[in-house]
Scaffold this motif. Sequence first.
Motif, PDB file in Angstrom:
ATOM      1  N   ARG A 172     -13.743  -0.909  13.300  1.00 34.68           N
ATOM      2  CA  ARG A 172     -12.568  -0.316  12.693  1.00 34.68           C
ATOM      3  C   ARG A 172     -12.450  -0.822  11.274  1.00 34.68           C
ATOM      4  NH1 ARG A 172      -8.336  -1.300  17.668  1.00 34.68           N
ATOM      5  NH2 ARG A 172      -9.400  -0.003  19.167  1.00 34.68           N
ATOM      6  N   LEU A 173     -12.376   0.076  10.328  1.00 34.49           N
ATOM      7  CA  LEU A 173     -12.324  -0.269   8.923  1.00 34.49           C
ATOM      8  C   LEU A 173     -10.917  -0.049   8.407  1.00 34.49           C
ATOM      9  CD1 LEU A 173     -13.498  -0.881   6.151  1.00 34.49           C
ATOM     10  CD2 LEU A 173     -14.172   1.519   5.977  1.00 34.49           C
ATOM     11  N   PHE A 174     -10.322  -1.087   7.823  1.00 39.61           N
ATOM     12  CA  PHE A 174      -8.981  -0.994   7.280  1.00 39.61           C
ATOM     13  C   PHE A 174      -9.079  -1.055   5.761  1.00 39.61           C
ATOM     14  CE2 PHE A 174      -6.465  -1.524  11.107  1.00 39.61           C
ATOM     15  CZ  PHE A 174      -7.408  -2.013  11.984  1.00 39.61           C
ATOM     16  N   SER A 175      -8.822   0.054   5.074  1.00 34.30           N
ATOM     17  CA  SER A 175      -8.906   0.070   3.616  1.00 34.30           C
ATOM     18  C   SER A 175      -7.633  -0.440   2.963  1.00 34.30           C
ATOM     19  CB  SER A 175      -9.192   1.483   3.121  1.00 34.30           C
ATOM     20  OG  SER A 175      -8.192   2.363   3.553  1.00 34.30           O
ATOM     21  N   SER A 176      -6.506  -0.330   3.664  1.00 28.54           N
ATOM     22  CA  SER A 176      -5.238  -0.870   3.171  1.00 28.54           C
ATOM     23  C   SER A 176      -4.272  -0.868   4.329  1.00 28.54           C
ATOM     24  CB  SER A 176      -4.696  -0.014   2.023  1.00 28.54           C
ATOM     25  OG  SER A 176      -4.147   1.179   2.538  1.00 28.54           O
ATOM     26  N   PRO A 177      -3.146  -1.577   4.216  1.00 24.67           N
ATOM     27  CA  PRO A 177      -2.168  -1.554   5.303  1.00 24.67           C
ATOM     28  C   PRO A 177      -1.573  -0.185   5.537  1.00 24.67           C
ATOM     29  CG  PRO A 177      -1.808  -3.421   3.822  1.00 24.67           C
ATOM     30  CD  PRO A 177      -2.820  -2.546   3.174  1.00 24.67           C
ATOM     31  N   LEU A 178      -1.707   0.731   4.557  1.00 25.33           N
ATOM     32  CA  LEU A 178      -1.089   2.036   4.715  1.00 25.33           C
ATOM     33  C   LEU A 178      -2.001   3.054   5.358  1.00 25.33           C
ATOM     34  CD1 LEU A 178       0.775   2.293   1.314  1.00 25.33           C
ATOM     35  CD2 LEU A 178       1.730   1.759   3.549  1.00 25.33           C
ATOM     36  N   THR A 179      -3.328   2.844   5.251  1.00 21.50           N
ATOM     37  CA  THR A 179      -4.267   3.807   5.820  1.00 21.50           C
ATOM     38  C   THR A 179      -5.269   3.094   6.692  1.00 21.50           C
ATOM     39  OG1 THR A 179      -5.706   3.595   3.892  1.00 21.50           O
ATOM     40  CG2 THR A 179      -4.061   5.338   3.831  1.00 21.50           C
ATOM     41  N   ARG A 180      -5.643   3.746   7.788  1.00 24.86           N
ATOM     42  CA  ARG A 180      -6.627   3.193   8.709  1.00 24.86           C
ATOM     43  C   ARG A 180      -7.641   4.268   9.044  1.00 24.86           C
ATOM     44  NH1 ARG A 180      -2.847  -0.185  13.033  1.00 24.86           N
ATOM     45  NH2 ARG A 180      -1.806  -1.468  11.479  1.00 24.86           N
ATOM     46  N   ILE A 228      -7.741 -10.905  -0.945  1.00 26.54           N
ATOM     47  CA  ILE A 228      -6.792 -10.844  -2.051  1.00 26.54           C
ATOM     48  C   ILE A 228      -6.913  -9.509  -2.771  1.00 26.54           C
ATOM     49  CG2 ILE A 228      -6.163 -11.874  -4.264  1.00 26.54           C
ATOM     50  CD1 ILE A 228      -7.054 -14.564  -3.162  1.00 26.54           C
ATOM     51  N   ALA A 229      -8.156  -9.022  -2.905  1.00 28.44           N
ATOM     52  CA  ALA A 229      -8.365  -7.729  -3.568  1.00 28.44           C
ATOM     53  C   ALA A 229      -7.654  -6.604  -2.824  1.00 28.44           C
ATOM     54  CB  ALA A 229      -9.860  -7.437  -3.663  1.00 28.44           C
ATOM     55  N   MET A 230      -7.718  -6.628  -1.481  1.00 27.99           N
ATOM     56  CA  MET A 230      -7.009  -5.616  -0.690  1.00 27.99           C
ATOM     57  C   MET A 230      -5.510  -5.718  -0.893  1.00 27.99           C
ATOM     58  SD  MET A 230      -9.095  -5.703   2.910  1.00 27.99           S
ATOM     59  CE  MET A 230      -7.854  -4.691   3.678  1.00 27.99           C
ATOM     60  N   ALA A 231      -4.991  -6.965  -0.921  1.00 25.21           N
ATOM     61  CA  ALA A 231      -3.551  -7.172  -1.092  1.00 25.21           C
ATOM     62  C   ALA A 231      -3.071  -6.651  -2.436  1.00 25.21           C
ATOM     63  CB  ALA A 231      -3.220  -8.653  -0.945  1.00 25.21           C
ATOM     64  N   LYS A 232      -3.898  -6.849  -3.483  1.00 24.43           N
ATOM     65  CA  LYS A 232      -3.520  -6.378  -4.808  1.00 24.43           C
ATOM     66  C   LYS A 232      -3.528  -4.859  -4.901  1.00 24.43           C
ATOM     67  CE  LYS A 232      -4.966 -10.475  -7.435  1.00 24.43           C
ATOM     68  NZ  LYS A 232      -5.865 -10.992  -8.502  1.00 24.43           N
ATOM     69  N   ARG A 245       3.252  -1.205  -3.597  1.00 24.47           N
ATOM     70  CA  ARG A 245       4.512  -1.894  -3.292  1.00 24.47           C
ATOM     71  C   ARG A 245       5.716  -0.973  -3.445  1.00 24.47           C
ATOM     72  NH1 ARG A 245       1.120  -5.414  -5.861  1.00 24.47           N
ATOM     73  NH2 ARG A 245       0.830  -7.479  -4.922  1.00 24.47           N
ATOM     74  N   GLU A 246       5.563   0.075  -4.204  1.00 22.86           N
ATOM     75  CA  GLU A 246       6.639   1.030  -4.424  1.00 22.86           C
ATOM     76  C   GLU A 246       6.133   2.433  -4.110  1.00 22.86           C
ATOM     77  OE1 GLU A 246       9.574   0.061  -5.086  1.00 22.86           O
ATOM     78  OE2 GLU A 246       9.222  -2.030  -5.698  1.00 22.86           O
ATOM     79  N   PHE A 247       7.060   3.331  -3.857  1.00 23.04           N
ATOM     80  CA  PHE A 247       6.675   4.695  -3.521  1.00 23.04           C
ATOM     81  C   PHE A 247       6.011   5.396  -4.706  1.00 23.04           C
ATOM     82  CE2 PHE A 247       9.490   3.895  -0.004  1.00 23.04           C
ATOM     83  CZ  PHE A 247       8.956   4.639   1.028  1.00 23.04           C
ATOM     84  N   TYR A 248       6.410   5.060  -5.932  1.00 26.90           N
ATOM     85  CA  TYR A 248       5.797   5.725  -7.083  1.00 26.90           C
ATOM     86  C   TYR A 248       4.352   5.292  -7.290  1.00 26.90           C
ATOM     87  CZ  TYR A 248       7.049   1.402  -9.601  1.00 26.90           C
ATOM     88  OH  TYR A 248       7.187   0.099  -9.995  1.00 26.90           O
ATOM     89  N   GLU A 249       3.907   4.222  -6.604  1.00 32.48           N
ATOM     90  CA  GLU A 249       2.522   3.785  -6.706  1.00 32.48           C
ATOM     91  C   GLU A 249       1.614   4.515  -5.717  1.00 32.48           C
ATOM     92  OE1 GLU A 249       2.780  -0.386  -6.008  1.00 32.48           O
ATOM     93  OE2 GLU A 249       3.408  -0.865  -8.044  1.00 32.48           O
TER      94      GLU A 249
END
Length: 239
Positions: A4-12, A48-52, A56-60
């Motif tokens: 399972r690859l997680f590219s970000s907390p918002l998409t899987r 850390i790269a994934m976290a960055k 953090r905001e909807f406009y991002e």
Amino acid sequence: MSLRLFSSPLTRIAVRARPQVLSAACLAPEYRFMSTTSEGHVGLKPTIAMAKECPREFYEMGNDMIIRLAAEGVFEAIQERLVRDIMAVDEIEYDEAREVMAEISSKNQEGMFVQTLPYYAGISTGLVGAFGSIPLCFERNTVAWFNDRFVTTEVPPPEDLETWLEVGSWAWNWMEPPLGQISFFLLALQFARAQMENLGIKPYTAMMKSRRAERLANAFPKYSPQLIKEFSKAQSLVN
């Protein structure tokens, strides 16, 4: 083996492949894997790269994510989608579009105090009835006063009114019918509301929100009527 690859907390993105077809060597180093084994899940934590990279905001967020969240009813995403429509129609930058968005939001709240008066009346009636029923059932002086003014039933001897439970037993002779009738009345109204919704008939709240949405769309005709209406219906009735 399942990877399972997680590219970000918002998409899987779930990927199933054999180890020789998909390996860690062919993937970007900032991604982490979680592999399923017979012993359980063994995986590494985000970098850390994934976290960055995590918005953090909807406009991002990208358009696809905003549309997805808006379809799920997230108000901030619905608002952000309308902001981007304003940018596209007026060809203005984001901060300017937010100012137009504030104007639309303010317009949507006009006249809401009068239209929400039934809700405030219901809240007041419910609170008064809820807390007022306690002394009317169990407080001796209040029960005696109510009996003298509205019931005029025989007062039990003092030895039968020594505790609050004895007072409640006396008061229940006349409190039971109205409380029972009010409870049944509210239950019948809930049943009627459910049948109205089954038939597609809009109760007061839905009808009011629909009218407000139509009024807002007519006030700003150059923007997408669908996006305007969805924003209007999603926004709360009070500030």
